[in-house]
Design a protein around this motif. Structure first.
Motif, PDB file in Angstrom:
ATOM      1  N   ILE A 183       0.845  -1.199   0.000  1.00 60.90           N
ATOM      2  CA  ILE A 183       0.000   0.000   0.000  1.00 60.90           C
ATOM      3  C   ILE A 183       0.881   1.251   0.000  1.00 60.90           C
ATOM      4  CG2 ILE A 183      -1.597   1.371   1.411  1.00 60.90           C
ATOM      5  CD1 ILE A 183      -2.869  -1.363   2.240  1.00 60.90           C
ATOM      6  N   SER A 184       1.924   1.250   0.801  1.00 64.67           N
ATOM      7  CA  SER A 184       2.795   2.433   0.889  1.00 64.67           C
ATOM      8  C   SER A 184       3.470   2.742  -0.445  1.00 64.67           C
ATOM      9  CB  SER A 184       3.841   2.252   2.000  1.00 64.67           C
ATOM     10  OG  SER A 184       4.860   1.371   1.585  1.00 64.67           O
ATOM     11  N   GLN A 185       3.595   1.745  -1.298  1.00 64.99           N
ATOM     12  CA  GLN A 185       4.234   1.918  -2.609  1.00 64.99           C
ATOM     13  C   GLN A 185       3.222   2.103  -3.743  1.00 64.99           C
ATOM     14  OE1 GLN A 185       7.711   2.012  -2.647  1.00 64.99           O
ATOM     15  NE2 GLN A 185       7.253   2.009  -0.459  1.00 64.99           N
ATOM     16  N   CYS A 186       1.933   2.103  -3.417  1.00 61.20           N
ATOM     17  CA  CYS A 186       0.874   2.125  -4.434  1.00 61.20           C
ATOM     18  C   CYS A 186       0.886   3.424  -5.243  1.00 61.20           C
ATOM     19  CB  CYS A 186      -0.483   1.945  -3.750  1.00 61.20           C
ATOM     20  SG  CYS A 186      -1.859   1.902  -4.925  1.00 61.20           S
ATOM     21  N   THR A 187       0.706   3.278  -6.550  1.00 58.83           N
ATOM     22  CA  THR A 187       0.629   4.439  -7.452  1.00 58.83           C
ATOM     23  C   THR A 187      -0.510   4.290  -8.468  1.00 58.83           C
ATOM     24  OG1 THR A 187       2.229   3.438  -8.975  1.00 58.83           O
ATOM     25  CG2 THR A 187       3.121   4.912  -7.272  1.00 58.83           C
ATOM     26  N   ILE A 188      -1.503   3.436  -8.185  1.00 62.67           N
ATOM     27  CA  ILE A 188      -2.525   3.137  -9.204  1.00 62.67           C
ATOM     28  C   ILE A 188      -3.332   4.352  -9.652  1.00 62.67           C
ATOM     29  CG2 ILE A 188      -2.747   0.669  -8.731  1.00 62.67           C
ATOM     30  CD1 ILE A 188      -5.236   1.220  -7.105  1.00 62.67           C
ATOM     31  N   CYS A 189      -3.459   5.357  -8.817  1.00 55.74           N
ATOM     32  CA  CYS A 189      -4.233   6.536  -9.240  1.00 55.74           C
ATOM     33  C   CYS A 189      -3.370   7.793  -9.279  1.00 55.74           C
ATOM     34  CB  CYS A 189      -5.460   6.722  -8.359  1.00 55.74           C
ATOM     35  SG  CYS A 189      -5.092   7.007  -6.630  1.00 55.74           S
ATOM     36  N   LYS A 190      -2.071   7.617  -9.404  1.00 59.86           N
ATOM     37  CA  LYS A 190      -1.098   8.711  -9.373  1.00 59.86           C
ATOM     38  C   LYS A 190      -1.480   9.869 -10.297  1.00 59.86           C
ATOM     39  CE  LYS A 190       3.819   9.538 -10.096  1.00 59.86           C
ATOM     40  NZ  LYS A 190       5.122   8.917 -10.360  1.00 59.86           N
ATOM     41  N   ALA A 191      -1.947   9.556 -11.497  1.00 57.59           N
ATOM     42  CA  ALA A 191      -2.268  10.588 -12.487  1.00 57.59           C
ATOM     43  C   ALA A 191      -3.392  11.517 -12.031  1.00 57.59           C
ATOM     44  CB  ALA A 191      -2.639   9.931 -13.817  1.00 57.59           C
ATOM     45  N   HIS A 192      -4.185  11.085 -11.042  1.00 64.81           N
ATOM     46  CA  HIS A 192      -5.339  11.861 -10.584  1.00 64.81           C
ATOM     47  C   HIS A 192      -5.075  12.646  -9.295  1.00 64.81           C
ATOM     48  CE1 HIS A 192      -7.700   9.688 -13.539  1.00 64.81           C
ATOM     49  NE2 HIS A 192      -7.158   8.577 -13.087  1.00 64.81           N
ATOM     50  N   LEU A 193      -3.892  12.508  -8.724  1.00 70.40           N
ATOM     51  CA  LEU A 193      -3.616  13.097  -7.409  1.00 70.40           C
ATOM     52  C   LEU A 193      -2.831  14.397  -7.546  1.00 70.40           C
ATOM     53  CD1 LEU A 193      -2.573   9.794  -5.574  1.00 70.40           C
ATOM     54  CD2 LEU A 193      -4.805  10.934  -5.506  1.00 70.40           C
ATOM     55  N   PRO A 194      -3.378  15.505  -7.036  1.00 73.29           N
ATOM     56  CA  PRO A 194      -2.711  16.794  -7.206  1.00 73.29           C
ATOM     57  C   PRO A 194      -1.349  16.890  -6.519  1.00 73.29           C
ATOM     58  CG  PRO A 194      -4.499  17.001  -5.625  1.00 73.29           C
ATOM     59  CD  PRO A 194      -4.596  15.627  -6.226  1.00 73.29           C
ATOM     60  N   PHE A 195      -1.153  16.183  -5.409  1.00 76.59           N
ATOM     61  CA  PHE A 195       0.118  16.226  -4.685  1.00 76.59           C
ATOM     62  C   PHE A 195       0.902  14.923  -4.817  1.00 76.59           C
ATOM     63  CE2 PHE A 195      -2.209  19.152  -1.472  1.00 76.59           C
ATOM     64  CZ  PHE A 195      -2.075  20.231  -2.335  1.00 76.59           C
ATOM     65  N   GLN A 253     -13.035   8.532   4.767  1.00 77.68           N
ATOM     66  CA  GLN A 253     -13.071   8.918   3.362  1.00 77.68           C
ATOM     67  C   GLN A 253     -11.671   8.876   2.753  1.00 77.68           C
ATOM     68  OE1 GLN A 253     -16.987  11.740   3.719  1.00 77.68           O
ATOM     69  NE2 GLN A 253     -15.175  12.636   2.908  1.00 77.68           N
ATOM     70  N   ALA A 254     -10.892   9.933   2.979  1.00 72.97           N
ATOM     71  CA  ALA A 254      -9.538  10.025   2.437  1.00 72.97           C
ATOM     72  C   ALA A 254      -8.800  11.084   3.248  1.00 72.97           C
ATOM     73  CB  ALA A 254      -9.576  10.417   0.965  1.00 72.97           C
ATOM     74  N   PRO A 255      -7.479  11.026   3.265  1.00 72.85           N
ATOM     75  CA  PRO A 255      -6.732  12.042   4.007  1.00 72.85           C
ATOM     76  C   PRO A 255      -6.958  13.444   3.444  1.00 72.85           C
ATOM     77  CG  PRO A 255      -5.286  10.265   3.234  1.00 72.85           C
ATOM     78  CD  PRO A 255      -6.614  10.053   2.610  1.00 72.85           C
ATOM     79  N   GLY A 256      -6.942  14.429   4.326  1.00 69.88           N
ATOM     80  CA  GLY A 256      -6.956  15.819   3.910  1.00 69.88           C
ATOM     81  C   GLY A 256      -5.531  16.306   3.707  1.00 69.88           C
ATOM     82  N   THR A 257      -5.367  17.593   3.464  1.00 64.66           N
ATOM     83  CA  THR A 257      -4.028  18.122   3.193  1.00 64.66           C
ATOM     84  C   THR A 257      -3.108  18.000   4.400  1.00 64.66           C
ATOM     85  OG1 THR A 257      -4.820  20.347   3.715  1.00 64.66           O
ATOM     86  CG2 THR A 257      -4.747  19.732   1.389  1.00 64.66           C
ATOM     87  N   ALA A 302     -12.316  20.192  -3.857  1.00 66.15           N
ATOM     88  CA  ALA A 302     -13.570  20.396  -4.591  1.00 66.15           C
ATOM     89  C   ALA A 302     -14.073  21.803  -4.259  1.00 66.15           C
ATOM     90  CB  ALA A 302     -14.594  19.338  -4.190  1.00 66.15           C
ATOM     91  N   LYS A 303     -15.241  22.163  -4.778  1.00 68.68           N
ATOM     92  CA  LYS A 303     -15.796  23.490  -4.473  1.00 68.68           C
ATOM     93  C   LYS A 303     -16.009  23.662  -2.978  1.00 68.68           C
ATOM     94  CE  LYS A 303     -18.040  24.393  -8.877  1.00 68.68           C
ATOM     95  NZ  LYS A 303     -19.290  24.472  -9.607  1.00 68.68           N
ATOM     96  N   THR A 304     -16.574  22.645  -2.351  1.00 63.18           N
ATOM     97  CA  THR A 304     -16.735  22.660  -0.893  1.00 63.18           C
ATOM     98  C   THR A 304     -16.062  21.401  -0.343  1.00 63.18           C
ATOM     99  OG1 THR A 304     -18.875  21.538  -1.038  1.00 63.18           O
ATOM    100  CG2 THR A 304     -18.917  23.934  -0.958  1.00 63.18           C
ATOM    101  N   GLY A 305     -15.006  21.597   0.389  1.00 66.60           N
ATOM    102  CA  GLY A 305     -14.289  20.451   0.948  1.00 66.60           C
ATOM    103  C   GLY A 305     -13.385  19.792  -0.086  1.00 66.60           C
ATOM    104  N   ASP A 306     -13.107  18.508   0.136  1.00 66.60           N
ATOM    105  CA  ASP A 306     -12.221  17.757  -0.740  1.00 66.60           C
ATOM    106  C   ASP A 306     -13.020  16.939  -1.749  1.00 66.60           C
ATOM    107  OD1 ASP A 306     -10.020  18.707   0.673  1.00 66.60           O
ATOM    108  OD2 ASP A 306      -9.993  16.987   2.040  1.00 66.60           O
ATOM    109  N   LEU A 307     -12.337  16.520  -2.803  1.00 66.82           N
ATOM    110  CA  LEU A 307     -12.951  15.625  -3.785  1.00 66.82           C
ATOM    111  C   LEU A 307     -13.285  14.290  -3.114  1.00 66.82           C
ATOM    112  CD1 LEU A 307     -10.634  16.269  -6.865  1.00 66.82           C
ATOM    113  CD2 LEU A 307     -13.071  16.844  -6.689  1.00 66.82           C
TER     114      LEU A 307
END
Length: 190
Positions: free
Chosen positions: A8-20, A39-43, A90-95
């Motif tokens: 998991i720590s090495q996972c890159t399956i959605c790398k192209a979609h991640l802003p950071f 949900q998912a980590p915040g900034t 996203a517009k309100t909160g995170d994607l």
């Protein structure tokens, strides 16, 4: 377990979609008793790499009535978000959490934790994924019917400060449901 967490720590399956870029955040132990699926980590969590290391986490620990030490002890709590990396703004909160993570990793993690007694489903994404057709039409209805999902699942709203309006409109959650959640967590951890 260590192999899965390493992968998991090495996972890159959605790398192209991640802003950071990827920075998967998940914790688990073979002896974990409670699984928290959010949900998912915040900034802030993306920066620190520590799950629930933000205002939402403070509120969540209040709801659970646990100390930081109890919460971050992986023999007590496994923390497995629906999306392991910060998905972007996203517009309100995170994607929404990226859809690749849960199907790729959750089952592999859960099958390595035979001592799990309770899975806390935080927010609509986790509730819809795990409760499937048993989830109610809205998060409010699902949380209101939480007893019907016990003893395995305990659905709750997200503790984010941006969710304060939901909590203000639904005071029954903190007045009635939180005490039951605290009792169940205490019983599992004793």
């Amino acid at each position: 377990m260590q192999d899965v967490l390493h992968n998991i720590s090495q996972c890159t399956i959605c790398k192209a979609h991640l802003p950071f870029g990827p920075r998967p955040v998940a914790t688990a132990h073979i002896d974990s008793k409670i699984v928290i699926i959010g949900q998912a980590p915040g900034t802030k969590v993306h920066e620190s790499g520590i799950p629930w290391d933000d205002q939402s986490g403070k509120k969540l620990r209040q709801w659970l009535n646990v100390t930081d030490e109890q919460f971050y002890n992986t023999e007590n709590f496994a923390i497995i978000p629906m999306g392991f990396c910060y998905p972007g703004k996203a517009k309100t909160g995170d994607l929404p959490p990226r859809p690749e993570c849960a199907p790729q990793w959750h089952e592999q993690l859960l099958e390595k934790m035979p001592k799990v007694e309770l899975i806390i489903l935080i927010g609509a994404y986790a509730q819809k994924y795990y409760l499937k057709d048993n989830a109610k039409r809205t998060l409010t209805e699902t949380v209101g019917e939480y007893k019907s999902y016990l003893p395995k699942y305990f659905p709750i709203p997200h503790p984010s400060p941006t969710n304060r309006f939901w909590r203000a409109k639904n005071p029954w959650f903190e007045e009635l449901v939180v005490s039951d959640l605290q009792e169940r967590v205490k019983a599992v951890l004793k």
